[in-house]
Design a protein around this motif. Structure first.
Motif, PDB file in Angstrom:
ATOM      1  N   ASN A 443       0.814  -1.212   0.000  1.00  0.00           N
ATOM      2  CA  ASN A 443       0.000   0.000   0.000  1.00  0.00           C
ATOM      3  C   ASN A 443       0.851   1.268   0.000  1.00  0.00           C
ATOM      4  O   ASN A 443       0.342   2.364  -0.225  1.00  0.00           O
ATOM      5  N   ASN A 444       2.133   1.141   0.280  1.00  0.00           N
ATOM      6  CA  ASN A 444       3.025   2.298   0.301  1.00  0.00           C
ATOM      7  C   ASN A 444       3.640   2.527  -1.074  1.00  0.00           C
ATOM      8  O   ASN A 444       3.741   1.614  -1.900  1.00  0.00           O
ATOM      9  N   TYR A 445       4.059   3.746  -1.304  1.00  0.00           N
ATOM     10  CA  TYR A 445       4.617   4.113  -2.596  1.00  0.00           C
ATOM     11  C   TYR A 445       6.123   3.826  -2.650  1.00  0.00           C
ATOM     12  O   TYR A 445       6.819   3.929  -1.656  1.00  0.00           O
ATOM     13  N   THR A 446       6.571   3.502  -3.858  1.00  0.00           N
ATOM     14  CA  THR A 446       8.009   3.372  -4.087  1.00  0.00           C
ATOM     15  C   THR A 446       8.664   4.746  -3.981  1.00  0.00           C
ATOM     16  O   THR A 446       8.130   5.745  -4.498  1.00  0.00           O
ATOM     17  N   ILE A 447       9.783   4.798  -3.312  1.00  0.00           N
ATOM     18  CA  ILE A 447      10.493   6.059  -3.109  1.00  0.00           C
ATOM     19  C   ILE A 447      11.681   6.125  -4.066  1.00  0.00           C
ATOM     20  O   ILE A 447      12.544   5.237  -4.064  1.00  0.00           O
ATOM     21  N   ILE A 448      11.710   7.172  -4.873  1.00  0.00           N
ATOM     22  CA  ILE A 448      12.819   7.368  -5.801  1.00  0.00           C
ATOM     23  C   ILE A 448      13.970   8.040  -5.054  1.00  0.00           C
ATOM     24  O   ILE A 448      13.852   9.180  -4.600  1.00  0.00           O
ATOM     25  N   ILE A 449      15.066   7.341  -4.905  1.00  0.00           N
ATOM     26  CA  ILE A 449      16.242   7.912  -4.246  1.00  0.00           C
ATOM     27  C   ILE A 449      17.116   8.653  -5.250  1.00  0.00           C
ATOM     28  O   ILE A 449      17.621   9.740  -4.971  1.00  0.00           O
ATOM     29  N   GLN A 450      17.282   8.069  -6.422  1.00  0.00           N
ATOM     30  CA  GLN A 450      18.067   8.686  -7.498  1.00  0.00           C
ATOM     31  C   GLN A 450      17.352   8.430  -8.817  1.00  0.00           C
ATOM     32  O   GLN A 450      17.171   7.275  -9.212  1.00  0.00           O
ATOM     33  N   LYS A 451      16.907   9.493  -9.471  1.00  0.00           N
ATOM     34  CA  LYS A 451      16.311   9.333 -10.784  1.00  0.00           C
ATOM     35  C   LYS A 451      17.362   8.809 -11.761  1.00  0.00           C
ATOM     36  O   LYS A 451      18.560   9.004 -11.565  1.00  0.00           O
ATOM     37  N   ALA A 452      16.889   8.150 -12.795  1.00  0.00           N
ATOM     38  CA  ALA A 452      17.810   7.626 -13.797  1.00  0.00           C
ATOM     39  C   ALA A 452      18.692   8.754 -14.322  1.00  0.00           C
ATOM     40  O   ALA A 452      18.199   9.784 -14.788  1.00  0.00           O
ATOM     41  N   ARG A 453      19.986   8.546 -14.204  1.00  0.00           N
ATOM     42  CA  ARG A 453      20.943   9.577 -14.561  1.00  0.00           C
ATOM     43  C   ARG A 453      22.055   8.980 -15.400  1.00  0.00           C
ATOM     44  O   ARG A 453      22.673   7.991 -15.006  1.00  0.00           O
ATOM     45  N   LYS A 454      22.305   9.575 -16.532  1.00  0.00           N
ATOM     46  CA  LYS A 454      23.395   9.094 -17.378  1.00  0.00           C
ATOM     47  C   LYS A 454      24.709   9.625 -16.836  1.00  0.00           C
ATOM     48  O   LYS A 454      24.849  10.818 -16.582  1.00  0.00           O
ATOM     49  N   ILE A 455      25.673   8.747 -16.652  1.00  0.00           N
ATOM     50  CA  ILE A 455      26.960   9.122 -16.080  1.00  0.00           C
ATOM     51  C   ILE A 455      28.051   8.830 -17.100  1.00  0.00           C
ATOM     52  O   ILE A 455      28.143   7.711 -17.627  1.00  0.00           O
ATOM     53  N   SER A 456      28.857   9.821 -17.367  1.00  0.00           N
ATOM     54  CA  SER A 456      29.931   9.664 -18.356  1.00  0.00           C
ATOM     55  C   SER A 456      31.232   9.282 -17.654  1.00  0.00           C
ATOM     56  O   SER A 456      31.347   9.340 -16.430  1.00  0.00           O
ATOM     57  N   ALA A 457      32.225   8.944 -18.455  1.00  0.00           N
ATOM     58  CA  ALA A 457      33.519   8.548 -17.910  1.00  0.00           C
ATOM     59  C   ALA A 457      34.213   9.704 -17.206  1.00  0.00           C
ATOM     60  O   ALA A 457      35.102   9.490 -16.380  1.00  0.00           O
ATOM     61  N   ASN A 458      33.805  10.933 -17.502  1.00  0.00           N
ATOM     62  CA  ASN A 458      34.438  12.105 -16.897  1.00  0.00           C
ATOM     63  C   ASN A 458      33.773  12.550 -15.598  1.00  0.00           C
ATOM     64  O   ASN A 458      34.252  13.473 -14.943  1.00  0.00           O
ATOM     65  N   ASP A 459      32.656  11.923 -15.247  1.00  0.00           N
ATOM     66  CA  ASP A 459      31.985  12.261 -13.992  1.00  0.00           C
ATOM     67  C   ASP A 459      32.718  11.652 -12.817  1.00  0.00           C
ATOM     68  O   ASP A 459      33.728  10.958 -12.977  1.00  0.00           O
ATOM     69  N   GLU A 460      32.194  11.894 -11.610  1.00  0.00           N
ATOM     70  CA  GLU A 460      32.855  11.377 -10.416  1.00  0.00           C
ATOM     71  C   GLU A 460      32.987   9.857 -10.496  1.00  0.00           C
ATOM     72  O   GLU A 460      32.072   9.169 -10.945  1.00  0.00           O
ATOM     73  N   PRO A 461      34.136   9.313 -10.078  1.00  0.00           N
ATOM     74  CA  PRO A 461      34.353   7.862 -10.224  1.00  0.00           C
ATOM     75  C   PRO A 461      33.475   7.027  -9.319  1.00  0.00           C
ATOM     76  O   PRO A 461      33.053   5.931  -9.691  1.00  0.00           O
ATOM     77  N   VAL A 462      33.168   7.530  -8.113  1.00  0.00           N
ATOM     78  CA  VAL A 462      32.393   6.755  -7.145  1.00  0.00           C
ATOM     79  C   VAL A 462      31.204   7.583  -6.676  1.00  0.00           C
ATOM     80  O   VAL A 462      31.339   8.777  -6.387  1.00  0.00           O
ATOM     81  N   ILE A 463      30.036   6.953  -6.617  1.00  0.00           N
ATOM     82  CA  ILE A 463      28.813   7.613  -6.151  1.00  0.00           C
ATOM     83  C   ILE A 463      28.441   7.045  -4.793  1.00  0.00           C
ATOM     84  O   ILE A 463      28.449   5.829  -4.595  1.00  0.00           O
TER      85      ILE A 463
END
Length: 500
Positions: A443-463
């Motif tokens: 009965n509870n809703y799914t909680i979005i913690i991180q929306k789908a995000r495209k990450i390139s090789a130049n972005d931060e190495p670790v999330i």
């Protein structure tokens, strides 16, 4: 002249600690992939008892291609199965990247595991050492200009690498190193040991260990973490010498090259003295040589310094390499290796592993767990002094292969109220990442913690993320890989129970 020798090149000194001087070998050589990785046990996983992990894999359509029939597979897995090791080295590019020889397996130093002939050789060498100590044959002068001159005074103690000879069973381990370096030829092994002790006295090694030589080269050679068998890992990063100021400061004249040699020997001595020389202990080092942007064989000063260092280390530090992995291997090193290979022993070549830039992290993961691999080489380990992260090398990471054109979802079922913390990376990224929390109560809703995000090789190495869980449910971590290349997903998490 030595500097005009075309076969004396800097990359060979990347190992810096070899087994024994190169000898010609006439036996047939068969190149094979590196050995399969050591299996990971369930006790080595990051999952606590209240958590259950499910891996879900869904095929997706590649860009600009007709969508194939969608398939999905969900499996409940044990944690030992989840932590996948990379596959064996693929057969592509064989003409460019040499593979290791038949896998080298480190020999046991326990007396009960030696063959009859090896036991006899060890006993004979111990007898020669005992006689030499009694006859003062190991009493060498450190003040004479001639290092071969001997003095008659009896030294208080004959020791090597901080370990006194013939005092306990650590002597067996030390003598076995010299025996193996000389194929268990007792007289040759004794001569090598005696020459090493003479050189150590002339070079004042014990005093050198405590000498302050600065920290200019701490990014060139450093120890970081352990391999899966417990060997400390030493990284040799020769690309640092692209810094012209550092290069000149290190190699521009004979005095600076001598200081570099002293620094390198000091570093090795300090590392060796941290090893366990008891039978069954870890007394070798896992070497990684990063050849990215390293100066080529045209650098005369570097050739001179590394040739001298290599010769001293070969002669005086036998059998200290457990495995030698070369990463980011350039073409000129392959040419050099091809030239020198016939002069190396099968034993030495069996310890070598080569990886092109595109396969560096995958190759390292075969031998070193991701939490121990530095972040610059695709792992999760960072300099704790700088950032004080939530995780350390004591927190194991899982490795999941994300196939090409596939969406991979890691489901972590949480059976307690807690603060849930995790970090992840995809080596090379170029994927999309999303995270959500699904409560067990429908009965509870799914909680979005991180929306789908495209990450390139130049972005931060670790999330990194954290999420406070007040009711039972599951965390979903999803990686969408639209590329034609497989990707390695690394992740780990911690659970901090909430106060009731």
């Amino acid at each position: 002249m030595a500097d005009e020798n075309p076969t004396t090149a800097a990359p060979e000194a990347a190992a810096l600690v070899q087994n024994s001087p190169p000898r010609s070998s006439t036996s047939e050589e068969t190149l094979e992939p590196p050995p399969p990785p050591v299996s990971v046990t369930e006790n080595e996983t990051p999952l606590s008892l209240p958590l259950i992990l499910t891996s879900k894999e869904t095929a997706i359509s590649p860009p600009s291609s007709p969508p194939p029939s969608s398939t999905a597979a969900t499996t409940n897995t044990t944690l030992g199965e989840v932590i996948e090791q990379p596959e064996k080295t693929l057969s592509h590019d064989h003409k460019k990247i040499p593979q290791s020889m038949v896998s080298f397996k480190e020999e046991s130093n326990r007396i009960r595991d030696l063959s009859g002939l090896e036991k006899v050789s060890l006993d004979e060498l111990k007898q020669l050492v005992q006689e030499a100590i009694a006859n003062k044959d190991f009493a060498f002068s450190s003040t004479s200009e001639d290092p071969t001159s001997e003095i008659k005074s009896n030294p208080d103690e004959i020791s090597i690498w901080g370990i006194p000879l013939l005092k306990d069973d650590r002597t067996d381990v030390i003598l076995l190193k010299f025996l193996r370096a000389r194929d268990f030829k007792v007289k040759d092994s004794f001569t090598m040991l005696k020459n090493t002790l003479r050189w150590r006295k002339a070079f004042s090694i014990d005093a050198l260990v405590d000498e302050n030589l600065g920290d200019d080269l701490e990014k060139v050679v450093f120890m970081h973490g352990y391999d899966t068998e417990g060997h400390p890992v030493c990284y040799n990063v020769y690309g640092e010498f692209q810094n012209k100021e550092l290069y000149q400061k290190t190699f521009s004249d004979e005095e600076k090259r001598t200081r570099f040699l002293k620094w390198r020997i000091q570093f090795l001595e300090r590392s060796i003295r941290k090893l366990d020389f008891s039978p069954g202990g870890v007394n070798t080092i896992f070497q990684v040589s990063d050849l990215k942007n390293s100066p080529g064989p045209g650098k005369r000063e570097l050739r001179l310094a590394t040739k001298q260092a290599l010769q001293l280390l070969q002669d005086n530090y036998p059998e200290f390499v457990a495995k030698q992995v070369f990463i980011n291997v350039p073409w000129w090193y392959l040419a050099f290796y091809t030239m020198m290979s016939p002069f190396m022993t099968q034993r030495t070549k069996s310890k070598f592993v080569f990886a092109s830039p595109s396969r560096t992290s995958e190759t390292l993961f075969k031998y070193v767990s991701p939490e121990h691999v530095p972040i610059q080489y695709g792992g999760l380990s960072v300099d704790y002094c700088d950032c004080n992260p939530e995780f350390t090398i004591d927190d194991p990471a899982a490795v999941v292969t994300v196939k090409p054109c596939t969406k991979q979802t890691v489901e972590i079922i949480v059976n307690e109220r807690c603060n849930f913390v995790w970090e992840l990376r995809v080596v090379g990224w170029e994927v999309s990442y999303s995270a959500e929390y699904v409560p067990k109560n429908e009965n509870n809703y799914t909680i979005i913690i991180q929306k789908a995000r495209k990450i390139s090789a130049n972005d931060e190495p670790v999330i990194s993320h954290s999420f406070k869980i007040n009711e039972l449910g599951k965390i979903l971590l999803t990686i969408d890989n639209p590329t034609s290349k497989k990707k390695n997903l690394l992740y780990r998490f911690k659970v901090d129970p909430l106060n009731k």
